[in-house]
Design an enzyme around this catalytic site. Sequence first.
Site, PDB file in Angstrom:
ATOM      1  N   ASP A  33       3.149  28.334   9.707  1.00  0.00           N
ATOM      2  CA  ASP A  33       3.935  28.065  10.906  1.00  0.00           C
ATOM      3  C   ASP A  33       4.419  29.361  11.535  1.00  0.00           C
ATOM      4  OD1 ASP A  33       5.426  26.585  12.808  1.00  0.00           O
ATOM      5  OD2 ASP A  33       7.208  26.689  11.555  1.00  0.00           O
ATOM      6  N   ASP A  53       4.190  28.772  19.614  1.00  0.00           N
ATOM      7  CA  ASP A  53       4.498  27.877  18.489  1.00  0.00           C
ATOM      8  C   ASP A  53       3.256  27.149  17.990  1.00  0.00           C
ATOM      9  OD1 ASP A  53       5.809  26.356  16.622  1.00  0.00           O
ATOM     10  OD2 ASP A  53       6.796  25.037  18.045  1.00  0.00           O
TER      11      ASP A  53
END
Length: 497
Positions: free
Chosen positions: A373, A176
């Site tokens: 992201d 992440d």
Amino acid sequence: MASGGVPRRGALSSVFSGTVSPVLLIATVALVASPRRLGASSAAGAGTRTTRSSPDPDWHVVGVASLLPAAVCTASTAASNSTVVNVVHRHGPCSPLQSRGGAPSHTELLDHDQARVDSIHRKIAAAASATVLDQARAAKKGVSLPAQRGISLGTGNYVVSVGLGTPARDMTVVFDTGSDLSWVQCTPCSDCYEQKDPLFDPARSSTYSAVPCAAPECQGLASRSCSLDKKCRYEVVYGDQSQTDGDLARDTLTLGTPSDTLPGFVFGCGDRDTGLFGKADGLVGLGREKVSLSSQAAAKFGARFSYCLPSSPSGVGYLSLGGPAPGNARFTAMVTRRDTPSFYYVNLVGVKVGWRTVRISPVVFSAPGTVIDSGTVITRLPPRAYAALRTAFARNMGRYSYKKAPAVSILDTCYDFTGHTTVRIPSVALVFAGGTTVALDFSGVLYVAKASQACLAFAPNGDGTDVGILGNTQQKTLAVVYDVANQKIGFGANGCS
């Protein structure tokens, strides 16, 4: 590597048998495409700032049969990097977490994706408001606001396997870029969610130590507390209300090969954890704050990391720390925002369809920066930009009279390819500040729920002032380079397949 772990590159032989999960259809376009498949397949020529090269960049021509899901884990071809770990989709056949019947439906996955996007927008809005209020109060009274409780982010859908402790225990963790603190579930645990592997046991590692409250690593956390025995306690709350609490700790992290280690790596040893982590052992954060893996690894490997997400859930990508950037990478400036310094921002300034610029007023992209992201699935654009993209895409698709298909959750522009042997799909490219133009792989253009329901893989933000988000679907097959030292982000075509 422990049994069930992600196979190393060059030794990918695992085969999944049983019921194919619906998620394996997600843009499953490692594509045995026709020889006329077009798009971002190689670097552009010298002197350009574009990732595409093709005799005709306007269209992808793809065999419909290649949209069917693959049940076998297949190796990806990727450039050699210095310190590399494999990146796989956590619900695909390459994942050590893959299990029969455990994957979410497309609607569930996209609904979770919207929850993540909403949480990112809330975090940015709250941080901006807090910054303004903080500045006003500081100017008036010389005081500052306390840190907010928790960190509002979501969780991603790609995982990596790393070693933790001495001797090293293989751990499969969510990968992440939208968060900083890495963590795993530890024993003893008072309240842990179910994971596939045994919990990490600090008592079995000769190099484990708890971080004291007074340590700088503890003081730098946004949400922390101090236990009765002066150990640093952390808390992270994600956007879907998943949460982890535990001791901040140090131990040896092993990446790629046994020689690629980070002694004294700071991470969270969770003992109260709840949420939708898909049986992963925890999470590895690659954000911009000091506690992230990328920041902690910079001294040894260099302040640069890169990754490539495979075109299909049945493929294997990579995460690389350090090493040179791919020669075909084209860069745009990394934007920094004081209110949310953890996120990586770039300036998206335009879109092309069929290699023709879509008419969008520059003011539409005036919001400061687009978040890039790894955990968001679908790219979010300002409403007016999305409307223009959708219109241009639908107009091009209209040339071939494809039957319309129902919407899937947030995706409203869908087609039914039933009865077609091949389909022609207009190319889509993103234009960033400085003139860098990135042509998307076919797998970054459509989200394929099934051959009869293939949708444009973009969605609008709810408000024109919301920050845009560049999702992981659009990043597929690209080598995405985070050159933190030089404050720029690059994209190289053909990073993996």
